[in-house]
Design a protein around this motif. Structure first.
Motif, mmCIF file in Angstrom:
data_model
loop_
_atom_site.group_PDB
_atom_site.id
_atom_site.type_symbol
_atom_site.label_atom_id
_atom_site.label_comp_id
_atom_site.label_asym_id
_atom_site.label_seq_id
_atom_site.Cartn_x
_atom_site.Cartn_y
_atom_site.Cartn_z
ATOM 1 N N UNK A 34 -1.892 1.317 -4.658
ATOM 2 C CA UNK A 34 -1.267 0.131 -4.242
ATOM 3 C C UNK A 34 -0.690 -0.628 -5.199
ATOM 4 N N UNK A 35 0.582 -1.412 -5.004
ATOM 5 C CA UNK A 35 0.947 -1.765 -6.151
ATOM 6 C C UNK A 35 1.040 -3.438 -5.816
ATOM 7 N N UNK B 165 0.729 -1.040 0.055
ATOM 8 C CA UNK B 165 -0.174 0.019 0.107
ATOM 9 C C UNK B 165 0.866 1.109 -0.011
ATOM 10 N N UNK B 166 1.027 2.044 -1.054
ATOM 11 C CA UNK B 166 1.703 3.114 -1.221
ATOM 12 C C UNK B 166 1.166 4.059 -0.412
#
Ligand SMILES: [Zn+2]
Length: 74
Positions: free
Chosen positions: A13-14, A7-8
């Motif tokens: 989110x990546x 979760x950036x």
């Protein structure tokens, strides 16, 4: 498939698929980046991502007396 998810921030989110080319660790002896094939690590029968580190090629040669690859339990 396995992937890592991070979760950036609240909006982003990546997730990145794990394959045999995008997993790395640091050599515990010299700190250089080592590409890791998780299949090889799991091949040892122990799946412990925190307790396992992988030596780089030159350190494993030095420490394992010439053997090519090495996993070290820490
Ligand atoms: Zn090393």
């Amino acid at each position: 498939m396995f992937y890592v998810k991070e979760q950036l921030n609240d909006a982003m989110e990546v997730s990145i698929e794990i394959d045999d080319e995008n997993v790395f660790c640091r050599c515990p002896h010299c700190g250089s980046e080592v590409q890791v094939d998780l299949a090889d690590v799991f091949d040892d029968g122990e799946i412990d991502l925190f307790g396992t580190s992988v030596l780089c090629g030159s350190c494993s040669k030095k420490l394992m007396g010439g053997k090519d690859s090495g996993c070290e339990q820490v």
